[in-house]
Design a protein around this motif. Sequence first.
Motif, PDB file in Angstrom:
ATOM      1  N   GLU B 284       0.794  -1.314   0.012  1.00  0.00           N
ATOM      2  CA  GLU B 284      -0.035  -0.020  -0.066  1.00  0.00           C
ATOM      3  C   GLU B 284       0.712   1.234   0.001  1.00  0.00           C
ATOM      4  N   LEU B 289       6.551  -5.742  -3.312  1.00  0.00           N
ATOM      5  CA  LEU B 289       6.103  -7.086  -2.823  1.00  0.00           C
ATOM      6  C   LEU B 289       4.657  -7.582  -3.293  1.00  0.00           C
ATOM      7  N   ARG B 354       5.309  -6.284 -10.746  1.00  0.00           N
ATOM      8  CA  ARG B 354       6.457  -5.901 -10.598  1.00  0.00           C
ATOM      9  C   ARG B 354       6.648  -4.645  -9.272  1.00  0.00           C
ATOM     10  N   SER B 355       7.548  -4.438  -8.711  1.00  0.00           N
ATOM     11  CA  SER B 355       7.636  -3.578  -7.788  1.00  0.00           C
ATOM     12  C   SER B 355       7.685  -1.846  -8.670  1.00  0.00           C
ATOM     13  N   GLU B 356       6.927  -1.051  -7.940  1.00  0.00           N
ATOM     14  CA  GLU B 356       6.964   0.130  -8.481  1.00  0.00           C
ATOM     15  C   GLU B 356       8.045   1.135  -7.992  1.00  0.00           C
ATOM     16  N   GLU B 358      11.879   1.126  -5.462  1.00  0.00           N
ATOM     17  CA  GLU B 358      12.901   0.307  -4.988  1.00  0.00           C
ATOM     18  C   GLU B 358      13.164   0.354  -3.485  1.00  0.00           C
ATOM     19  N   MET B 359      13.825  -0.528  -3.007  1.00  0.00           N
ATOM     20  CA  MET B 359      14.142  -0.664  -1.579  1.00  0.00           C
ATOM     21  C   MET B 359      15.489   0.194  -1.384  1.00  0.00           C
ATOM     22  N   ALA B 367      12.141  -2.867   4.959  1.00  0.00           N
ATOM     23  CA  ALA B 367      13.127  -3.894   5.074  1.00  0.00           C
ATOM     24  C   ALA B 367      12.635  -4.562   6.411  1.00  0.00           C
ATOM     25  N   LEU B 370      10.056  -6.935   5.800  1.00  0.00           N
ATOM     26  CA  LEU B 370      10.350  -8.343   5.239  1.00  0.00           C
ATOM     27  C   LEU B 370      11.005  -9.283   6.138  1.00  0.00           C
ATOM     28  N   LEU B 371      11.974  -8.529   7.328  1.00  0.00           N
ATOM     29  CA  LEU B 371      12.528  -9.604   8.203  1.00  0.00           C
ATOM     30  C   LEU B 371      11.524 -10.165   9.053  1.00  0.00           C
TER      31      LEU B 371
END
Lengths: 178, 686
Positions: B284, B289, B354-356, B358-359, B367, B370-371
């Motif tokens: 969101e 992801l 696909r992601s819009e 970047e990390m 991040a 994600l962990l």
Amino acid sequence: MSMIFFPKSKKIITNYCKASLWDQLLLTMLCIFTLAITIATPVFAQDGTPTDDEVNRIAKQLYCPVCESTPLDVCPTEACRQWRDLIREMLARGKSEAEIKQYFVEHYGPQVLNEPPNRLVIYIVPIAAFLLGAFILFRGFQVWRKPITTESGSVKKEAKPVQDPYIAKLEEELKRRN
Amino acid sequence: MLANFGYGILFITFLVTLYSVFAAIYGESKKMPAMVESARRAMLLTWPLLTLTAGILIYLLVNNHFEVQFVYEVTSRSMPTYLKVTAWWGGQAGSLLFWSWLMSAFASLVTLRKWDRDRELLPWVILVACITMAFFIGMNVFFENPFAQLYQTSTAIEAHTFQPANSILFTPQDGRGLNPLLRHPGMVIHPPMLYLGFVSFVIPYAFAMAALITGRTDDRWIRLTRRWTLWAWLFLSFGLVLGGRWAYDVLGWGGYWGWDPVEIAAFMPWLTGTAFLHSVMIQEKRGMLKHWNMLLIILTYDLVIFGTFLTRSGVLSSVHAFAQSAIGPLFMGFVALTLVSSVGLIIYRWDSLRSETEMTSLLSREALFLLNNLMFISILVVCFWGVIFPLISELFTGQKVTVGPPFYERATGPLFATLMLLMGIAPLSAWGHSTVKTLGQTIWKPTAGAVIVTAIIFATYTRNVYAIIGFFLVAFVILVTLYEYWRGANARQKSQNENIFTSFWNLTGRNRRRYGGYIIHLSMMLMAIGILGIELFQVETQGTVQQGESLSLANYELRYKEIAQWDDLPSGVNYRRAVLDVYQDDQYLGQLVPRIDYYYDSQQNMTIPGQRSTMKDDLYVLLVDWEPASAAGATFKIYVNPLVNWLWLGSLLFLAGIIIAAWPERELEPVIVRANRHVQQTSAAD
């Protein structure tokens, strides 16, 4: 009186009194510590009948061979009560914890143990999965941080010409909402 | 007669769900909105139909129709009416019907919403919901008919859906009665809660699949189902907690969670569901992801199906039981089919997901989320592997093994600890960018506070290493969360000129999901206190005493006062009830009455503990053994469970937090209207 049992006790007491305050303290602590350990260590009852707690300590590590996933120490069935009595009997005969467990494995199969006999197999999979996941995540971080920059850039370039003001306004409003 | 009627309605419902599936596909492919509308109405019809079916089953249960096999198996004449009603989900056939009934209620609710803006998703949501329903109703229709009746043939008494030739209907005098363990009030609400959680996760899954099929791969499906997901999670979590409380009160082993495969079956969808709740926020906020979120909801759905199946069949006891049960392979087939087709859809739509963005930073909130996902999935792997390992071992080596608590505790302990650490860091990190410096500036105060709290605990309460780590993490998370609250309220107070309470209130009201989430974090920490307490400091003793003698444990002393035994004939129960006086440091505290209830109809014992509960610890006494004729005295087992009450306290706070987070927001619609008007105005100006 104490002299009869501990002939050197008088000497010990005199030495204790002569010692410095710190040494006295240290000695007292040591005595208390030893005493605590002696009390805390479970001792078998002198008459040879092991207590319920000693039985349960072993039963806890075993599973009821008939009921599904019920530890032996809490299983309410008659069969399990007899198995607990068996443990008591074996303890009274001086069998060790390992010997009792071994007896149960031989008679009822390895499912009476609360862990598989070969632990390596069962632990290796979650560890491997975690490492794999961590690796994928790490690679993901690396990938996300580099090539997509160009891609999202190209998306923006493409997007701009087709975007009409109507959609742009809508997008902006929606973004503000977030 | 009535049973046959019930079966007929059930069969018609099955046909209706199939019709709905085909009408949805046909209507969509031929571009016939009327056909899709017909599918929608067919789906709406399933709920009244299943309600009628369930009504008939309940009628049979309540009125002692023991010629119906299911009624015979789960009820008896001596059971009170409310238990006869709840016996509906006390057996496999009934609980499958219960599942379908709840599912149809949710499916109907979903179809009743306004579909104007998401019309394209509708046929596919119907498709997924109805396939799921058709599968469960089909189970009832073809394999586990709750209306099968007992017939006496020349050779035996058997249950059949239709009367076999040369047989007569057989009506037993009395039923076998519900398992006494399931006669507890906790058991009356625990399964419905769990099933509500299970079933409501189907809805977000249906929307996810609809999004994949139509190619609407933005986060619309997530926004549409956000509240569904939260309610699903609420029910599932509460179902788990109730199950724990039930175990604590009824099972008589002094604990609430034994890493039993059936418990784990309900815990697994909770794990993926929780991971999903967190990771959708990344999509969101940052548009990343998308594949992962799809995968998580698919996993949750399939774990729900898998869990329903595990909780209701004895397959885990042996591979052979699995092969023998008709529904086992079908369930596995359904799970495999949905898993493969859903993942196939993700692969088909791979590029558009696909992601819009970047990390940017390893310390950014995305991040850390994600962990968090890595931890949840790792716990899932531990659970899943632990559950299926005995089957694998038996299949490949022929050796039956048990995987008990030591494995799960050792393997998940560090993962849970890491999750707690993340729970403390993530709220302080920012979306997008976060550096060691920015994070460090905010984090040092709560960390310092947690160190002080831990030092106090170390000095006064315990020196156990695991406990110290655990309590540090608990203190850390609680302080971070309160600090976050304080920062937010403080900012509001300054900018809006409110007093501190108003700003607290408004802060939560304006951003319910975030602050509701924080309350959930706090409640998890209270639960963690309880879990640490009982897991690390539980002590127990068992002993046989004569009247007037006493047993001691920790600083408690329990004096065995008296015991009585009597029959309660109308309810068919024999009670053995002991009375113990409780003293703490020679001070009289009151009485505890552990008892054993013996149920004549099902010939089972139930060991009900005597409990004395405080925030410091629970004293929990079981009457293990007592024979009226013998002079051997009574055997008691005593547990002292430190801090366990925090677990239940935490679960109440948890309920509050999740209701705040899931409460419908009023602002949503007006904002959209305004956005539209704004656009119209600009376009008019153009």
